[in-house]
Design an enzyme around this catalytic site. Sequence first.
Site, PDB file in Angstrom:
ATOM      1  N   GLU A 153     -22.987 -21.104  24.215  1.00 53.10           N
ATOM      2  CA  GLU A 153     -23.907 -21.471  23.331  1.00 53.10           C
ATOM      3  C   GLU A 153     -24.804 -22.387  23.658  1.00 53.10           C
ATOM      4  OE1 GLU A 153     -24.129 -19.767  20.009  1.00 53.10           O
ATOM      5  OE2 GLU A 153     -25.943 -21.097  19.934  1.00 53.10           O
ATOM      6  N   ASP A 192     -26.568 -18.499  26.264  1.00 47.72           N
ATOM      7  CA  ASP A 192     -27.042 -17.288  25.595  1.00 47.72           C
ATOM      8  C   ASP A 192     -28.655 -17.290  25.181  1.00 47.72           C
ATOM      9  OD1 ASP A 192     -26.747 -19.403  23.536  1.00 47.72           O
ATOM     10  OD2 ASP A 192     -25.725 -18.134  22.148  1.00 47.72           O
ATOM     11  N   HIS A 193     -29.023 -18.643  25.035  1.00 49.52           N
ATOM     12  CA  HIS A 193     -30.412 -18.565  24.595  1.00 49.52           C
ATOM     13  C   HIS A 193     -30.928 -20.554  24.742  1.00 49.52           C
ATOM     14  CE1 HIS A 193     -28.812 -20.028  20.869  1.00 49.52           C
ATOM     15  NE2 HIS A 193     -28.142 -18.811  20.678  1.00 49.52           N
ATOM     16  N   THR A 247     -27.779 -15.295  19.674  1.00 47.54           N
ATOM     17  CA  THR A 247     -26.752 -14.911  20.433  1.00 47.54           C
ATOM     18  C   THR A 247     -26.244 -13.436  20.334  1.00 47.54           C
ATOM     19  OG1 THR A 247     -25.592 -16.971  19.214  1.00 47.54           O
ATOM     20  CG2 THR A 247     -24.050 -15.324  20.026  1.00 47.54           C
TER      21      THR A 247
HETATM   22  C1  GP9 Z   1     -22.537 -17.302  15.035  1.00 52.23           C
HETATM   23  C2  GP9 Z   1     -22.859 -17.839  16.446  1.00 52.23           C
HETATM   24  C3  GP9 Z   1     -24.251 -18.372  16.550  1.00 52.23           C
HETATM   25  O1  GP9 Z   1     -21.449 -16.477  15.291  1.00 52.23           O
HETATM   26  O2  GP9 Z   1     -22.798 -16.919  17.466  1.00 52.23           O
HETATM   27  O3  GP9 Z   1     -25.207 -17.465  16.485  1.00 52.23           O
HETATM   28  P1  GP9 Z   1     -26.939 -18.129  16.764  1.00 52.23           P
HETATM   29  O4  GP9 Z   1     -27.386 -18.737  15.560  1.00 52.23           O
HETATM   30  O5  GP9 Z   1     -26.732 -18.927  17.865  1.00 52.23           O
HETATM   31  O6  GP9 Z   1     -27.798 -16.757  16.981  1.00 52.23           O
HETATM   32 MN    MN Z   2     -26.288 -18.761  19.957  1.00 52.75          MN
END
Ligand code: GP9
Ligand code: MN
Length: 631
Positions: free
Chosen positions: A254, A472-473, A298
């Site tokens: 994350e 992820d980002h 995500t």
């Molecule tokens: C939620 C988590 C966060 O389940 O994967 O999502 P994001 O806000 O980072 O897109």
């Molecule tokens: Mn995310």
Amino acid sequence: MNSWKWSKHTILLIAIIATWLKTAIVYRTSFDFDLENAMQEFILFINPLSFLLFAYGISLFFKTEKGRNRSIVITSIILSIILYANVAFYRFFNDFITLPVLFQTSNFGELGNSVAEIISIIDLLYFIDVFIIIFAMKFLPKIKGLYNVRKEARRAYFVLSLAVVFLNLGLAETERPQLLTRSFDREMLVKYIGTYNYHLYDIYIQSKSSAQRALADGSELVEVANYVQANQASINEEMFGKYAGRNLIVVQLESLQNFVLQNDMNGYEVTPFLNSLINDKDTYFFNNFYHQTGLGKTSDAEFLFENSLFGLGRGAVFFIHGGNTYNSLSEKLGNNGYFTSVMHANNKSFWNRDMIYQSIKIQKFYDIDTNEVNDENSVNWGLKDIPFFEQSVELMTEMPQPFYTRMITLTNHYPFTLHEEDKMIPEYNSNSGTLNRYFQTVRYLDESIKVFFEELKEKGLYENSIIVMYGDHYGISENHNKAMAMYLGKDQITPYDSALLQAVPLYIHVPGSGDGQIIEKVGGQIDLRPTILHLLGIDTSNDMQLGADLFSDEHEDFVIFRDGRFITDKFVYVDETCYDRATGEVVDIQGCAPYIKRAQTELEFSDKIINGDLLRFYDEQTGNLILDAIE
Ligand code: GP9
Ligand code: MN
């Protein structure tokens, strides 16, 4: 009669209040919303009103009292049925109804058998407003004579209703920015805009996507297929199948960006474990790797990973096209004897995961309900990463092998908060609290990966696996440029800097391989599917994918961002400006020119495939179009 007199509209008033209160009570008693503050409670309380004013307002268009009353009763019955259907559905699936599930009969197979357990006679209480309204109509004094509701009065009524809608949306937006544009989570939508409005929104999203789908036919795929074939990168003979048969463990990290790696913050190393892995003899580390996500964040990263296609320019593909036909990495692995799963300690409906995981053939989703979560082991968005990894590795020991499991971490998520005992380094000292705390949660994430590796070793799952980890980002948006400039020791963050800051780490760690290296090729998340499948010895030459194997000699140094920016080994392209990649100086557009068209084409092709649900016309076994489906 010029002005509005509520006395003439007692029934309307009673109907609005009865259904409003009933809905508010049902929210509190039949659904399990997670309410964090008084504002959220307030929004939940007022949100039915915005829709009810409109729905019951329809009665004002009838001339006779009978017509008005009939309209009110019918409305109350329909609304009660909708609410009750959601309650029954929620009891069983812990989720709200979305249009596609109404057409997925398989869902109701299960439901059918247990209807008796789900529904009871006491449930008539969910219709209590209908009874109250009918009772009031019977026993309250009748209004004498006919009257028309004057246009002005009616207009005033609807203006008031609209004001309530805006109040609701405005409050929701302050609590959860971009709620509608990103459409995160069904539960959140119901919590903030109410069940009835949520259904309207759902109808809008679903009808948009089915219209696009209906207009598409397989012929559009010919052009895309030709492009994909022509641009395919040959496999690297030496790497193809090199790690066949191993378990595949993927960790989507994350909000982890590259700039914290091999870096320190006021003398504290931010990612000691991840740094040690970079030069590890068993790690292929990619130091020129970028995320390519859009608003779906995500979920876009997951989508890119599984399908080697881009997310959408607007909204989240997970939501808008969750029911499409795909040919995911999970499906391919499943066909090759793998048990496939995702582990993520969040509500299963977040990002519509429970739905789209069926489409991309994830065999099992270990969502929050499979975890043990309590006040101590959770913070911020939920279960902390360390207990998440501990619990997940435990679950892995029960999986049939070989398995593919993709884990999604959570603690390093905005607003980056931690319990005191988990803060291993101090905060940074810029003007951005977000950036200041980010270093601490990244440090915690790093620690959790260390624990994760130890657990894998302890449980005997390490040796026979391949561990892929990528960010992820971004975690730090451009709103924090000033603080970022301070941290990076720059005068300012330019658009060129911002593009390069989208770099995220990519680790392919293969225990015992001894083949570790740092790879400088420019690539992105779209390349992961072919790269990994090839390492596992699975052919992708017929697949409709836009990425290329990072180990291929023909892999081009070219990564396209969802918003049209791109980066090559020599250039960075942002807002129609071409920068020298090494120096950041603006250079003649000629350098970027050959790539501009290609970036547009690839984004367009990806959109075409997704919007038209074109993979339903494609047989990836043979690489042929399915002509029957076209006719
Ligand atoms: C939620 C988590 C966060 O389940 O994967 O999502 P994001 O806000 O980072 O897109
Ligand atoms: Mn995310």
